[in-house]
Write a protein that holds these residues in place. Structure first.
Motif, PDB file in Angstrom:
ATOM      1  N   PHE A 397       0.801  -1.052   0.053  1.00 38.94           N
ATOM      2  CA  PHE A 397       0.038  -0.001  -0.006  1.00 38.94           C
ATOM      3  C   PHE A 397       0.652   1.284   0.059  1.00 38.94           C
ATOM      4  CE2 PHE A 397      -3.566  -2.789   0.729  1.00 38.94           C
ATOM      5  CZ  PHE A 397      -4.677  -2.094   0.460  1.00 38.94           C
ATOM      6  N   LEU A 400       1.306   1.440  -3.568  1.00 42.23           N
ATOM      7  CA  LEU A 400       0.025   2.125  -4.296  1.00 42.23           C
ATOM      8  C   LEU A 400      -0.261   3.480  -3.975  1.00 42.23           C
ATOM      9  CD1 LEU A 400      -1.863  -1.226  -3.728  1.00 42.23           C
ATOM     10  CD2 LEU A 400      -0.638  -0.541  -5.734  1.00 42.23           C
ATOM     11  N   TRP A 408      -1.478  -0.682 -10.378  1.00 40.42           N
ATOM     12  CA  TRP A 408      -1.877  -1.386  -9.136  1.00 40.42           C
ATOM     13  C   TRP A 408      -1.767  -2.900  -9.343  1.00 40.42           C
ATOM     14  CZ3 TRP A 408      -6.871   1.484  -7.232  1.00 40.42           C
ATOM     15  CH2 TRP A 408      -6.702   2.693  -7.021  1.00 40.42           C
ATOM     16  N   ASN A 443      -8.069  -7.586   2.210  1.00 35.08           N
ATOM     17  CA  ASN A 443      -7.630  -6.084   1.571  1.00 35.08           C
ATOM     18  C   ASN A 443      -6.842  -6.310  -0.027  1.00 35.08           C
ATOM     19  OD1 ASN A 443      -7.534  -3.790   3.280  1.00 35.08           O
ATOM     20  ND2 ASN A 443      -7.018  -5.292   5.014  1.00 35.08           N
ATOM     21  N   GLN A 447      -8.392  -4.710  -3.516  1.00 39.92           N
ATOM     22  CA  GLN A 447      -7.362  -4.094  -4.474  1.00 39.92           C
ATOM     23  C   GLN A 447      -7.147  -4.645  -5.515  1.00 39.92           C
ATOM     24  OE1 GLN A 447      -6.762  -1.137  -2.769  1.00 39.92           O
ATOM     25  NE2 GLN A 447      -6.013  -0.326  -4.682  1.00 39.92           N
ATOM     26  N   HIS A 665     -11.123   3.959  -1.360  1.00 42.91           N
ATOM     27  CA  HIS A 665     -11.579   2.484  -2.304  1.00 42.91           C
ATOM     28  C   HIS A 665     -12.495   2.915  -3.377  1.00 42.91           C
ATOM     29  CE1 HIS A 665      -9.803   0.215   1.421  1.00 42.91           C
ATOM     30  NE2 HIS A 665      -9.119  -0.371   0.336  1.00 42.91           N
TER      31      HIS A 665
END
Length: 714
Positions: A397, A400, A408, A443, A447, A665
């Motif tokens: 993360f 990202l 991603w 998570n 993603q 998100h």
């Protein structure tokens, strides 16, 4: 100070070799000549332990040059430095003598650590102890402890082989451009409301007030200069780690616990970080990266308006701190510790090891973990697996945070093999993942399909691998149908079951879109290999796509009908007033919807996103077949009407300003509906929502805005 010449002349008289009358605040010789006096230079000299320390701190001399204040970090030209170096037996060769975990073998001799200060109305040769000079916003005892901690940083950096925190690989000094200038009379610390109350209510315990009279501008400038150096030398100190850990637990952890009522990342990870260096540095790296993206502004999680903030909520000179540099240092330290764990001490970890993907490091560790943990219990192996995987998630993360959406999916490469390995290791013991592994999985799964959507490619996690998804906590029956509202052995709440089950459904939709894109490309190019692979994956050709589309639509509708009542909004305004417009009758084109439960708000946004993706990707014969041209046109109108409705719902939830975990998100979702909307005012609202996420939370969104504006201008 004996042996140090007075240096109190103003800058103009010094350059012109004239005798200065040293009148404060401006030299009368300059005033009489009609020239603006440039002011006086304050000189601070550190009497340290030798040349190695001076070389280490040398970059701060160049990086902190500010109007009216110059820092001399123990230059070689200082007579006293040469004298103290020759007389002090504990020279720089003893600086790194302390062993890891030892007491204070590398601390400086505080009897010889002094400042030479020149300020208005004060004796220029007065020797002042360091702890007494640094009393700005901190008590004397806490400041002395922090100063001792900043020099313990030297040992920690040597142990972890961290680079010089002030230099880039090319040797140039790295500084935040925000800190290049400081306005007179304004505190350089944070200016948030809680700190304003803190400054007024804790003057007695914090020393002098931050807002001082113009007569002490020179003194305040010196304190600001000290805080610049002090905050940058705090890397891995007790206060900085506490500040960043608390920031992670309060602000960033809830983002990662969006569908985890057990709150693994915001509750358990900070506790595990006490004994896990990789987790400690990973949380600090991600927290520092987020602070860098928002320029050091810390959101108030407690919402206190009038009470004093805790010490762990305050960071000196946070707005001028180079958080990017600190984040990079902590990332390096976390990756180094993970690489060391993956090698099990057999080899020395090189600096190039941190260039690996965090998931590559975890995969290497998992391959060796069973054979190197035979003497340890399964509980220790499971705990270490959770810590390694959680650190990899945090470091991913970290990458990202400022990456384009097209990248991603690349950063998530390797997650499938990791969970396949975990299932293979634990297949004889348990059938479901532990709490920590499950929290990491969801998570990454969320993603995963968001990143795959940008590129229209299949997800890393295969939705048809039902054993994997069952181990993650959802139940899919033998007919490939999702089941919710059941007794969960992993203690998932109904909201978590529904939200995680929706992730599985949206992943199926994204893979359906990727397969449809591959079929279209094969049709256009006439590639035999593509046709052959398409015939294997899609038996029956268009009939297979039609049946899959109908099945997915039915599953989405079934999911929506089975969610608990918490998935209903508690506040809804269908035609909210636009207070930014001058007209009283001006209304926003979207509703405003608010959910009291962040898990439900995010799930409903992603639900409408999945339905939109299905609607605009219907196979040709699903619209209305067999039919006339009028029937097909009517079918297109119905699709357009439903797409518009669901776009309004996604944007309405975003306009309701949900919790931060929902907002970070929803970037691909806003990007998707932005391509469906046509009105100029609607476009502007989507752009404002995207840029608001980056401004408030730091997550990069400009790439999405650029793509949308390019598509609108075609």
């Amino acid at each position: 100070m004996p042996g140090v010449p007075s240096n109190k002349a103003c800058e103009r008289c010094k350059k012109r070799h004239l005798k200065c009358d040293e009148t404060r605040p401006h030299c009368e010789r300059c005033e009489s000549a009609g020239v603006k006096c440039p002011g006086y230079v304050q000189t601070r000299k550190f009497i340290d332990q030798g040349a190695s320390v001076r070389r280490r701190y040398a970059p701060y001399q160049e990086a902190h040059s500010k109007p009216g204040a110059t820092v001399h970090a123990g230059t070689d030209e200082s007579p006293e430095n040469n004298q103290s170096q020759s007389q002090d037996p504990s020279s720089s060769s003893n600086l790194y003598a302390a062993q890891p975990g030892g007491p204070s073998g590398a601390q400086m001799n505080w009897q010889t650590f002094n400042f030479e200060r020149e300020e208005s109305g004060a004796n220029s040769n007065t020797r002042i102890p360091a702890a007494q000079t640094a009393r700005v916003g901190l008590s004397q005892n806490s400041e002395m402890e922090s100063l001792q901690g900043q020099f313990r940083l030297l040992d920690d950096l040597a142990i972890h082989s961290a680079p010089n925190p002030n230099q880039t690989p090319g040797g140039e000094t790295s500084r935040n451009p925000i800190g290049s200038s400081v306005s007179p009379g304004i505190s350089t610390g944070r200016t948030t409301a809680p700190e304003a109350a803190y400054n007024q209510s804790t003057v007695s315990r914090s020393g002098p007030e931050k807002i001082v009279s113009p007569a002490s501008v020179s003194q305040r400038s010196e304190k600001e200069e000290f805080h610049d150096i002090f905050s940058e030398l705090m890397t891995d100190t007790e206060h900085e780690i506490a500040f960043l850990t608390r920031h992670f637990a309060e602000i960033i952890g809830p983002w990662l616990d969006l569908s985890d009522s057990g709150k693994f990342f915001s509750v358990y990870v900070p506790i595990r970080a006490i004994n896990s260096p990789s987790l400690k540095y990973a949380t600090a790296a991600l927290a520092a990266k987020q602070l860098a993206r928002v320029k050091g502004t810390k959101l108030s999680a407690g919402g206190a308006l009038f009470t004093s903030p805790a010490t762990t909520e305050i960071y000196p000179n946070a707005a001028q701190t180079d958080w990017y540099l600190k984040a990079a240092n902590y990332y390096y330290m976390a990756a180094s510790d993970m690489s060391n764990s993956a090698s099990f001490g057999y080899t020395v970890v090189s600096s190039s090891a941190v260039l690996q993907s965090p998931f590559e490091i975890v995969s290497q560790w998992l391959q060796r973990a069973p054979e190197n943990s035979q003497s340890s219990s399964n509980g220790n192996l499971l705990r270490k697996t959770e810590e390694m995987l959680a650190a990899a998630v945090l470091l991913t993360f970290y990458r990202l945070f400022d990456a384009d959406g097209d990248q991603w999916h690349t950063h998530l490469r390797g997650i499938r093999s990791i969970f396949d390995t975990i299932m293979r290791i634990n297949q004889s013991n348990v059938t479901v993942f532990s709490h920590g592994v499950r929290a990491c999985f969801w998570n990454l799964a969320r993603q995963d399909y968001l990143g795959a959507y940008f590129n229209r490619i299949p997800t890393h996690f295969d939705p048809t691998n039902l054993s994997l998804w069952h181990a993650a906590g959802i139940t899919v029956d033998e007919n490939d149908k999702l089941r919710t509202n059941i007794n969960d052995p992993g203690h998932l709440s109904q909201e978590d079951q529904s939200a995680n089950g929706l992730c599985w459904l949206v992943s199926k939709v994204i893979n359906f879109l990727a397969r449809s894109k591959q079929s279209q490309v094969a049709q256009w190019t006439g590639s035999p290999s593509s046709k052959q692979s398409g015939s294997q994956e899609s038996p029956g050709g268009n009939d297979y796509d039609t049946n899959t589309w109908l099945d997915l639509s039915f599953q989405f509708q079934t999911w929506f009908e089975g969610v608990p009542e918490t998935f209903r909004p508690c506040v809804r305004i269908d035609h909210p007033r636009d207070f930014s417009a001058s007209s009283e009758n001006a209304r926003l084109p979207f509703p405003e919807v608010f959910y009291s439960f962040s898990t439900c708000a995010a799930a409903m946004q992603h639900y409408h996103f999945g339905r939109i993706a299905l609607l605009i990707n219907q196979p040709p014969d699903v619209v209305s077949a067999p039919s006339t041209a009028f029937d097909r046109l009517q079918g297109y109108r119905e699709v357009t009407k439903e797409v518009e409705y669901r776009c309004r719902e996604v944007c309405g939830i975003a306009l309701g300003r949900p919790q931060a975990g929902v907002r970070v998100h929803m970037i691909p979702l806003l990007f998707a509906i932005g391509q469906c909307l046509e009105g100029t005012d609607e476009h502007q609202i989507v752009v404002d929502l995207l840029r608001g996420v980056e401004a408030d939370l730091g997550w990069a969104t400009e790439f999405a805005v650029t793509k949308l504006e390019a598509s609108w201008n075609r």
